[in-house]
Design an enzyme around this catalytic site. Structure first.
Site, PDB file in Angstrom:
ATOM      1  N   LYS A 102      16.864 -48.410 -20.512  1.00  0.00           N
ATOM      2  CA  LYS A 102      16.975 -47.029 -20.041  1.00  0.00           C
ATOM      3  C   LYS A 102      17.856 -46.902 -18.799  1.00  0.00           C
ATOM      4  CE  LYS A 102      12.735 -46.940 -17.225  1.00  0.00           C
ATOM      5  NZ  LYS A 102      11.452 -46.246 -16.999  1.00  0.00           N
ATOM      6  N   ARG A 197       0.243 -42.598 -12.753  1.00  0.00           N
ATOM      7  CA  ARG A 197       1.318 -41.960 -13.495  1.00  0.00           C
ATOM      8  C   ARG A 197       0.730 -41.577 -14.853  1.00  0.00           C
ATOM      9  NH1 ARG A 197       7.256 -44.527 -14.765  1.00  0.00           N
ATOM     10  NH2 ARG A 197       6.187 -45.030 -16.713  1.00  0.00           N
TER      11      ARG A 197
END
Length: 703
Positions: A102, A197
C-alpha cells in the site's frame, strides 16, 4: 474549434495554449477527422475531459512539457532479498506473510517481486491500487487491509479475495454482493486488543460470529488484530495470546475453520525474532519491514535487512552563505507552527527542490551523514552543507532515505517520479541463435532466411537451427524446438498472433519477460476486444506471467480511440513519434530498458517493418533505420534479449526497405551501427520536423 478549446479549459483549468496544443495534436493524430469537429468533439468529451480531470493526467505530463526533478529509485534486488529473508525466517516459526504494497500504491513490479520471493498474497488498502495490480497482471490473492465501506461492498467482492472486517452491517453487504455475483468472499474478523483502531472488542466477538456464520456468500477464515498503528501499543505475548484465545473459542464453540491467526504488522517481528510469538499466530501482514528493512514499533533495522530499497534524490537549486537565525521579528511559519532555530553562525546552506507539499520531510534522512536538514516550507527543503567533505555545487543531487510516512508521500506525489532498477546481472547465452521462418506462402521470408542466417553467423553467433514453416501446428512445434536451445530466438514473418505464440513459449521457459513492441499501430491491442492486451495475456487465470508495466510501445502513429484507452488503462508505456522527437532516441531506449528489464528474466521484441521510414513509398514521420537499429543494438548490448519477432513485410514495400529491415535485424545479434556521440546526435530526430510528429496519450511514470 473554439468551443472545443473552451470545453477543454473548463474541465482542466489549464492554459489555453496547452489546450490548443493538445487539440492540434489530436487533429494530427486522427487524420480522418481533420476536416470536421463533430467526431473530434466526441473524442474530447470521452478522452480529454477524463484526462484533464485526472484519469489520464500523468500520461500527458511529458507531452505538455511537465518535467519532474525529484526521483524515487526503487531497487528490486534489495526488495527481493528483504522479502526472501523474512519469508524464510517466518517460515521457521510457521508464519505466512502477506506482502503489503500500500505504501507504493499498488506498484506491480513491487508486488511481483514480493510474490516471487515467497509471500502468499498481496495486501492493499485502496481499490484503485487493487485495480492497478489486477490490470497489470498480478494474479496472486489480494487482501483488502482497510475495513470496507458499505458502498464499496460490491467492488470488494469482485476485486479482492479476502478482506479484514469488524462491522456486522458491512459483512451483510459483502454477503449480499457475493450471493448476487455467485461468489464466496473470505473475511478475517479484526479484534481490537488495545490499539483502538479497527476491530471488535473481545467481549463482542462471539455474538458477531454467530450472525456471520448464518450469512451466505462469506466465509470466516481467520481472526486478526492491528497494533502500533494508532495507539502505539506494542505486540506482546499477552495481547497476542488474547487473539489466540479468541480463535480457539471460535474453533471449539462454533467449529470455525480458522486458517489465519493474523498477528499484526511489522511491529510483531521483534516478538517473532525473540522466539516469544505465540505458536498459534501463523500470519503477518508485512510492509515496512520489507520495503524499508525495519520494524514499526522502534523503527530499528531488523538483522540482515537492506534499508536501500527506496532512495529519494532531488536537485540543489540554491547554495549560499547565510546566517542560521532569522533576521527580524518572528511569528508562525507557513504551517502555523512556532519554530525554534539553533545558532550555527554563518554557514553554507542549500535549498533542495522539494518540500512539505511533496512528502513528509520530517521522514527524510540524508544518506550523507555530514548533511543536516534545517527545515522546510511547502516547496523548499533547507539543508546545512557546511560539513560536507566534498563541496556541493548548484545542480548536484542530494539523496535521502525515507521513513514510512515520507515513502507514502513520495509514492503518491504527482511531482515525484519513480525509477525501478535491478542490480542483478543476467547471463544470456548470446552465442546461440535459433531461427524460425513463418512463411505465409509468397516466398518473401523463405528467400531471405538463408542470407540472414549467414550474416548472423558472420557476427560470431552460432545459428543452431533454421526452420521454415507454414501451418500453425508446424510453426508451434518449430517454436518449441527452437526455444529448447539456450540462446536467443528469432522469428521472421507473421503478425501479432505469431508474436504472442512465441512470447508464450519464451515466458514458459524463462519466466516473466518485458516486452518491447515496435510498431506504428497498437497491434498488441485487438480492435474487436480493445480491453484486452495481447488477447488476454495479462490478468486472467490463463494469463502469461507478464506485467503490463513491463510493456513498452515505440513508434506508434495511429490507432483507434478504444485502443489508445486500452493502452492507457493498462499503464502500457507508449513512445509516439513526437515523444521520440522531443526526448531523442537514446533517452527513449534508456527508459525502455529500465521499464522492461525491471523484475523480469529478459526482454522480448516485436518489430513491424511498417514502423520504419520508406522514402520510396513516400512514408515519413516514422522511425529511421538508424533509430530502429539502435533500439535493437542497445537491447542486445544489455544482454536482456530473449526473443525477436520480425513481422511479415506488407506487399508494396520497396526493396530498399527490405534490405534495411535485414540490416536492422542484425543489430540484435551484435552488428554495430553507432560509434560516437555525434552519431547519436544525428539520429535524435532523424529527418523529421519537430512539429511533424503525432501525439497520443503515453504513460511514462519513470521519467
Amino acid at each position: 474549434m473554439q468551443e472545443i478549446i473552451d470545453l477543454m479549459i473548463s474541465c482542466s483549468s489549464d492554459t489555453e495554449s496547452h489546450a490548443e496544443r493538445s487539440l492540434f495534436a489530436l487533429q494530427d493524430w486522427f487524420p480522418p477527422w481533420n476536416t470536421g469537429t463533430r467526431e473530434l468533439h466526441l473524442v474530447v468529451r470521452d478522452v480529454f475531459i477524463p484526462a484533464f480531470k485526472g484519469r489520464f493526467w500523468k500520461v500527458w505530463e511529458k507531452v505538455l512539457g511537465v518535467r519532474r526533478d525529484t526521483l524515487v529509485r526503487i531497487n528490486l534486488t534489495n526488495l527481493r532479498e528483504n522479502t526472501r529473508r523474512l519469508v524464510e525466517r517466518c517460515q521457521q516459526e510457521g508464519v505466512l506473510i502477506t506482502g503489503v504494497t500500500k505504501a507504493t500504491f499498488g506498484l506491480p513490479q513491487v508486488a511481483r517481486t514480493m510474490i516471487q520471493s515467497g509471500v502468499i498474497s498481496i495486501g492493499e488498502s485502496r481499490l484503485e491500487s487493487v485495480k492497478r495490480l489486477k490490470t497489470a497482471g498480478i494474479r496472486a490473492p489480494l487482501m483488502m487491509l482497510r475495513i470496507p465501506s458499505l458502498n464499496l461492498a460490491k467492488d470488494i467482492v469482485l476485486k479482492t479475495d479476502i478482506s479484514l472486517n469488524s462491522e456486522r452491517t458491512v459483512i451483510e453487504a459483502l454477503s449480499d454482493a457475493a450471493v448476487r455475483h455467485g461468489r464466496v468472499h473470505k473475511i478475517v474478523l479484526m479484534i481490537d486488543l488495545g490499539d483502538l483502531r479497527e476491530g471488535v472488542m473481545p467481549k463482542d466477538v462471539e455474538p458477531l460470529v454467530e450472525r456471520v456464520l448464518e450469512m451466505p456468500g462469506v466465509q470466516l477464515v481467520g481472526v486478526g488484530t492491528n497494533l502500533t498503528c494508532y495507539g502505539g501499543v506494542i505486540p506482546t505475548e499477552k495481547n497476542l495470546g488474547r487473539l489466540v484465545d479468541c480463535g480457539d473459542r471460535l474453533v471449539g464453540s462454533y467449529g470455525v475453520d480458522i486458517q489465519y491467526v493474523s498477528g499484526g504488522n511489522s511491529s510483531t517481528l521483534p516478538l517473532l525474532f525473540s522466539g516469544k510469538l505465540p505458536a498459534a499466530v501463523n500470519h503477518l501482514r508485512l510492509g515496512e519491514s520489507i520495503l524499508l528493512g525495519r520494524e514499526t514499533a522502534t523503527s530499528t533495522q531488523w538483522p540482515g535487512a537492506s534499508s536501500d530499497v527506496f532512495e529519494l534524490s532531488s536537485e540543489l537549486i540554491e547554495i549560499k552563505i547565510k546566517p542560521s537565525l532569522p533576521i527580524g521579528e518572528t511569528g508562525m511559519d507557513a504551517f502555523g507552527r512556532k519554530v525554534s532555530f539553533e545558532n550555527r553562525g554563518n554557514h553554507r546552506r542549500g535549498i533542495v527542490n522539494l518540500g512539505r507539499a511533496d512528502l513528509d520531510v520530517d521522514g527524510l534522512v540524508p544518506i550523507d551523514p555530514n548533511i543536516t536538514i534545517l527545515g522546510a516550507s511547502s516547496d523548499h527543503l533547507l539543508v546545512d552543507l557546511s560539513a560536507t567533505k566534498t563541496p556541493k555545487k548548484l545542480g548536484d543531487r542530494l539523496t535521502f532515505r525515507m521513513a514510512y510516512s515520507a515513502l507514502i508521500g513520495a509514492m503518491s506525489s504527482d511531482s515525484i517520479s519513480r525509477d525501478i532498477v535491478e542490480d542483478e546481472s543476467r547471463e544470456t547465452e548470446i552465442s546461440q541463435v535459433a531461427l524460425v521462418c513463418r512463411d505465409v506462402g509468397d516466398g518473401r521470408n523463405r528467400s531471405l532466411l538463408p542470407d540472414i542466417a549467414a550474416r548472423i553467423d558472420e557476427l560470431g553467433c552460432d545459428v543452431v537451427s533454421t526452420t521454415i514453416t507454414g501451418s500453425d501446428q508446424v510453426f508451434e512445434q518449430a517454436l518449441n524446438d527452437a526455444i529448447s536451445c539456450e540462446g536467443r530466438l528469432m522469428v521472421t514473418g507473421g503478425n501479432a498472433a505469431v508474436a504472442q505464440c512465441a512470447l508464450s513459449q519464451l515466458v514458459e521457459r524463462h519466466g516473466p519477460l518485458g516486452v518491447v513492441w515496435i510498431d506504428a499501430q497498437p497491434g498488441l491491442v485487438s480492435e474487436s476486444e480493445p480491453a484486452e492486451i495481447l488477447t488476454g495475456a495479462f490478468g486472467s487465470d490463463e494469463a502469461l506471467d507478464l506485467l503490463t508495466n513491463n510493456v513498452v510501445v515505440i513508434g506508434l502513429r495511429e490507432g483507434s480511440p478504444a485502443q489508445v484507452l486500452a493502452l492507457v488503462d493498462h499503464e502500457v508505456s507508449v513512445f509516439t513519434m513526437e515523444d521520440i522527437d522531443l526526448l531523442g532516441i537514446q533517452e527513449v531506449i534508456d527508459k525502455c530498458l529500465r521499464q522492461t528489464s525491471a523484475g523480469t528474466a529478459g526482454v522480448f521484441v516485436y518489430l513491424n517493418p511498417a514502423v520504419m521510414e520508406d522514402s520510396d513509398q513516400g512514408r515519413q514521420k516514422a522511425l529511421t533505420c538508424h533509430e530502429t537499429s539502435l533500439i535493437l543494438e542497445c537491447i542486445s548490448d544489455s544482454e536482456h534479449l530473449r526473443g525477436l519477432v520480425v513481422a511479415q513485410s506488407p506487399k508494396g514495400f520497396s526493396e530498399t526497405l527490405a534490405e534495411q529491415v535485414n540490416s536492422v535485424t542484425l543489430s540484435a545479434f551484435g552488428r554495430k551501427t553507432m560509434h560516437s556521440p555525434s552519431d547519436l546526435e544525428k539520429t535524435a530526430y532523424g529527418n523529421r520536423s519537430m512539429s511533424g510528429g503525432h501525439i497520443i496519450p503515453s504513460n511514462k511514470e519513470s521519467q
